[in-house]
Motif scaffolding. Structure first.
Motif, PDB file in Angstrom:
ATOM      1  N   MET A   1       0.841  -1.159   0.000  1.00 18.98           N
ATOM      2  CA  MET A   1       0.000   0.000   0.000  1.00 18.98           C
ATOM      3  C   MET A   1       0.894   1.232   0.000  1.00 18.98           C
ATOM      4  O   MET A   1       2.021   1.185   0.486  1.00 18.98           O
ATOM      5  CB  MET A   1      -0.956  -0.061   1.189  1.00 18.98           C
ATOM      6  N   ASN A   2       0.379   2.315  -0.523  1.00 22.13           N
ATOM      7  CA  ASN A   2       1.150   3.554  -0.640  1.00 22.13           C
ATOM      8  C   ASN A   2       0.680   4.570   0.393  1.00 22.13           C
ATOM      9  O   ASN A   2      -0.516   4.830   0.522  1.00 22.13           O
ATOM     10  CB  ASN A   2       0.979   4.137  -2.044  1.00 22.13           C
ATOM     11  N   ILE A   3       1.656   5.119   1.131  1.00 22.35           N
ATOM     12  CA  ILE A   3       1.389   6.154   2.122  1.00 22.35           C
ATOM     13  C   ILE A   3       2.414   7.266   1.929  1.00 22.35           C
ATOM     14  O   ILE A   3       3.334   7.135   1.114  1.00 22.35           O
ATOM     15  CB  ILE A   3       1.464   5.588   3.560  1.00 22.35           C
ATOM     16  N   THR A   4       2.271   8.339   2.698  1.00 24.55           N
ATOM     17  CA  THR A   4       3.246   9.427   2.675  1.00 24.55           C
ATOM     18  C   THR A   4       3.767   9.621   4.090  1.00 24.55           C
ATOM     19  O   THR A   4       2.988   9.748   5.036  1.00 24.55           O
ATOM     20  CB  THR A   4       2.593  10.735   2.173  1.00 24.55           C
ATOM     21  N   VAL A   5       5.095   9.606   4.232  1.00 21.92           N
ATOM     22  CA  VAL A   5       5.730   9.793   5.532  1.00 21.92           C
ATOM     23  C   VAL A   5       6.654  11.005   5.437  1.00 21.92           C
ATOM     24  O   VAL A   5       7.589  11.002   4.628  1.00 21.92           O
ATOM     25  CB  VAL A   5       6.530   8.542   5.955  1.00 21.92           C
ATOM     26  N   ASN A   6       6.351  12.015   6.224  1.00 21.88           N
ATOM     27  CA  ASN A   6       7.128  13.258   6.220  1.00 21.88           C
ATOM     28  C   ASN A   6       7.290  13.813   4.807  1.00 21.88           C
ATOM     29  O   ASN A   6       8.367  14.238   4.401  1.00 21.88           O
ATOM     30  CB  ASN A   6       8.483  13.072   6.895  1.00 21.88           C
ATOM     31  N   GLY A   7       6.196  13.759   4.048  1.00 18.00           N
ATOM     32  CA  GLY A   7       6.179  14.325   2.703  1.00 18.00           C
ATOM     33  C   GLY A   7       6.770  13.441   1.620  1.00 18.00           C
ATOM     34  O   GLY A   7       6.759  13.812   0.454  1.00 18.00           O
ATOM     35  N   GLN A   8       7.263  12.264   1.987  1.00 18.57           N
ATOM     36  CA  GLN A   8       7.881  11.352   1.028  1.00 18.57           C
ATOM     37  C   GLN A   8       7.002  10.120   0.815  1.00 18.57           C
ATOM     38  O   GLN A   8       6.548   9.512   1.789  1.00 18.57           O
ATOM     39  CB  GLN A   8       9.261  10.892   1.528  1.00 18.57           C
ATOM     40  N   PRO A   9       6.773   9.725  -0.441  1.00 16.62           N
ATOM     41  CA  PRO A   9       5.978   8.516  -0.682  1.00 16.62           C
ATOM     42  C   PRO A   9       6.713   7.269  -0.201  1.00 16.62           C
ATOM     43  O   PRO A   9       7.934   7.163  -0.328  1.00 16.62           O
ATOM     44  CB  PRO A   9       5.802   8.494  -2.206  1.00 16.62           C
ATOM     45  N   LYS A  10       5.969   6.364   0.398  1.00 17.94           N
ATOM     46  CA  LYS A  10       6.508   5.086   0.883  1.00 17.94           C
ATOM     47  C   LYS A  10       5.526   3.983   0.526  1.00 17.94           C
ATOM     48  O   LYS A  10       4.324   4.195   0.484  1.00 17.94           O
ATOM     49  CB  LYS A  10       6.668   5.085   2.398  1.00 17.94           C
ATOM     50  N   THR A  11       6.059   2.810   0.282  1.00 19.71           N
ATOM     51  CA  THR A  11       5.243   1.620   0.074  1.00 19.71           C
ATOM     52  C   THR A  11       5.480   0.697   1.258  1.00 19.71           C
ATOM     53  O   THR A  11       6.627   0.402   1.597  1.00 19.71           O
ATOM     54  CB  THR A  11       5.626   0.917  -1.240  1.00 19.71           C
ATOM     55  N   VAL A  12       4.397   0.277   1.913  1.00 18.79           N
ATOM     56  CA  VAL A  12       4.498  -0.602   3.073  1.00 18.79           C
ATOM     57  C   VAL A  12       3.558  -1.787   2.887  1.00 18.79           C
ATOM     58  O   VAL A  12       2.681  -1.776   2.025  1.00 18.79           O
ATOM     59  CB  VAL A  12       4.157   0.136   4.385  1.00 18.79           C
ATOM     60  N   VAL A  13       3.747  -2.797   3.743  1.00 21.96           N
ATOM     61  CA  VAL A  13       2.910  -3.996   3.661  1.00 21.96           C
ATOM     62  C   VAL A  13       1.484  -3.678   4.070  1.00 21.96           C
ATOM     63  O   VAL A  13       1.229  -2.753   4.827  1.00 21.96           O
ATOM     64  CB  VAL A  13       3.470  -5.127   4.550  1.00 21.96           C
ATOM     65  N   GLU A  14       0.562  -4.441   3.578  1.00 21.13           N
ATOM     66  CA  GLU A  14      -0.842  -4.298   3.958  1.00 21.13           C
ATOM     67  C   GLU A  14      -1.000  -4.639   5.439  1.00 21.13           C
ATOM     68  O   GLU A  14      -0.183  -5.331   6.022  1.00 21.13           O
ATOM     69  CB  GLU A  14      -1.703  -5.246   3.125  1.00 21.13           C
ATOM     70  N   GLN A  15      -2.082  -4.179   6.018  1.00 17.05           N
ATOM     71  CA  GLN A  15      -2.431  -4.462   7.411  1.00 17.05           C
ATOM     72  C   GLN A  15      -1.381  -3.965   8.401  1.00 17.05           C
ATOM     73  O   GLN A  15      -1.149  -4.578   9.431  1.00 17.05           O
ATOM     74  CB  GLN A  15      -2.656  -5.979   7.611  1.00 17.05           C
ATOM     75  N   ALA A  16      -0.726  -2.852   8.089  1.00 17.74           N
ATOM     76  CA  ALA A  16       0.264  -2.280   8.992  1.00 17.74           C
ATOM     77  C   ALA A  16      -0.422  -1.476  10.090  1.00 17.74           C
ATOM     78  O   ALA A  16      -1.517  -0.969   9.920  1.00 17.74           O
ATOM     79  CB  ALA A  16       1.229  -1.392   8.210  1.00 17.74           C
ATOM     80  N   THR A  17       0.249  -1.369  11.217  1.00 20.59           N
ATOM     81  CA  THR A  17      -0.170  -0.475  12.288  1.00 20.59           C
ATOM     82  C   THR A  17       0.913   0.587  12.440  1.00 20.59           C
ATOM     83  O   THR A  17       2.012   0.452  11.882  1.00 20.59           O
ATOM     84  CB  THR A  17      -0.317  -1.218  13.633  1.00 20.59           C
ATOM     85  N   VAL A  18       0.623   1.613  13.202  1.00 20.45           N
ATOM     86  CA  VAL A  18       1.636   2.635  13.456  1.00 20.45           C
ATOM     87  C   VAL A  18       2.852   1.988  14.108  1.00 20.45           C
ATOM     88  O   VAL A  18       3.997   2.250  13.712  1.00 20.45           O
ATOM     89  CB  VAL A  18       1.063   3.779  14.325  1.00 20.45           C
TER      90      VAL A  18
END
Length: 66
Positions: A1-18
Protein backbone atom coordinates in the motif's frame (compact mmCIF):
# COMPACT_ATOMS: atom_id res chain seq x y z
CA UNK A 1 0.00 0.00 0.00
CA UNK A 2 1.15 3.55 -0.64
CA UNK A 3 1.39 6.15 2.12
CA UNK A 4 3.25 9.43 2.67
CA UNK A 5 5.73 9.79 5.53
CA UNK A 6 7.13 13.26 6.22
CA UNK A 7 6.18 14.33 2.70
CA UNK A 8 7.88 11.35 1.03
CA UNK A 9 5.98 8.52 -0.68
CA UNK A 10 6.51 5.09 0.88
CA UNK A 11 5.24 1.62 0.07
CA UNK A 12 4.50 -0.60 3.07
CA UNK A 13 2.91 -4.00 3.66
CA UNK A 14 -0.84 -4.30 3.96
CA UNK A 15 -2.43 -4.46 7.41
CA UNK A 16 0.26 -2.28 8.99
CA UNK A 17 -0.17 -0.47 12.29
CA UNK A 18 1.64 2.63 13.46
CA UNK A 19 3.76 0.44 15.75
CA UNK A 20 4.70 -1.92 12.89
CA UNK A 21 5.56 1.00 10.63
CA UNK A 22 7.85 2.54 13.24
CA UNK A 23 9.57 -0.82 13.71
CA UNK A 24 9.96 -1.20 9.93
CA UNK A 25 11.56 2.27 9.79
CA UNK A 26 13.84 1.41 12.77
CA UNK A 27 12.47 4.31 14.81
CA UNK A 28 12.18 4.31 18.60
CA UNK A 29 8.55 5.11 19.45
CA UNK A 30 9.61 6.54 22.81
CA UNK A 31 11.28 9.48 21.04
CA UNK A 32 8.56 10.32 18.53
CA UNK A 33 5.41 12.29 18.05
CA UNK A 34 3.21 10.69 15.39
CA UNK A 35 0.62 12.62 13.43
CA UNK A 36 -1.67 10.52 11.24
CA UNK A 37 -3.86 12.46 8.82
CA UNK A 38 -3.48 15.62 10.93
CA UNK A 39 -4.35 13.85 14.20
CA UNK A 40 -1.81 13.25 16.95
CA UNK A 41 -1.65 9.56 17.88
CA UNK A 42 -0.87 8.84 21.52
CA UNK A 43 1.88 6.23 22.13
CA UNK A 44 -0.58 3.83 23.79
CA UNK A 45 -2.57 3.83 20.52
CA UNK A 46 0.36 2.85 18.24
CA UNK A 47 -0.33 -0.90 18.28
CA UNK A 48 -4.08 -0.51 17.70
CA UNK A 49 -3.99 2.23 15.04
CA UNK A 50 -4.00 0.91 11.47
CA UNK A 51 -2.18 2.58 8.61
CA UNK A 52 -4.23 2.43 5.41
CA UNK A 53 -3.82 3.27 1.74
CA UNK A 54 -3.26 6.98 1.16
CA UNK A 55 -2.56 7.88 4.79
CA UNK A 56 -0.26 10.83 5.52
CA UNK A 57 2.04 10.57 8.52
CA UNK A 58 4.34 13.13 10.06
CA UNK A 59 6.96 11.66 12.38
CA UNK A 60 8.68 14.17 14.66
CA UNK A 61 11.72 12.87 16.48
CA UNK A 62 13.02 14.38 19.71
CA UNK A 63 16.69 15.32 19.62
CA UNK A 64 18.69 16.31 22.68
CA UNK A 65 21.67 18.58 22.82
CA UNK A 66 22.67 22.01 23.76
Amino acid sequence: MNITVNGQPKTVVEQATVAALLEHLSLNPEHLVVELNQRIIMPEEFTATPVTEGDRLELIQFVGGG
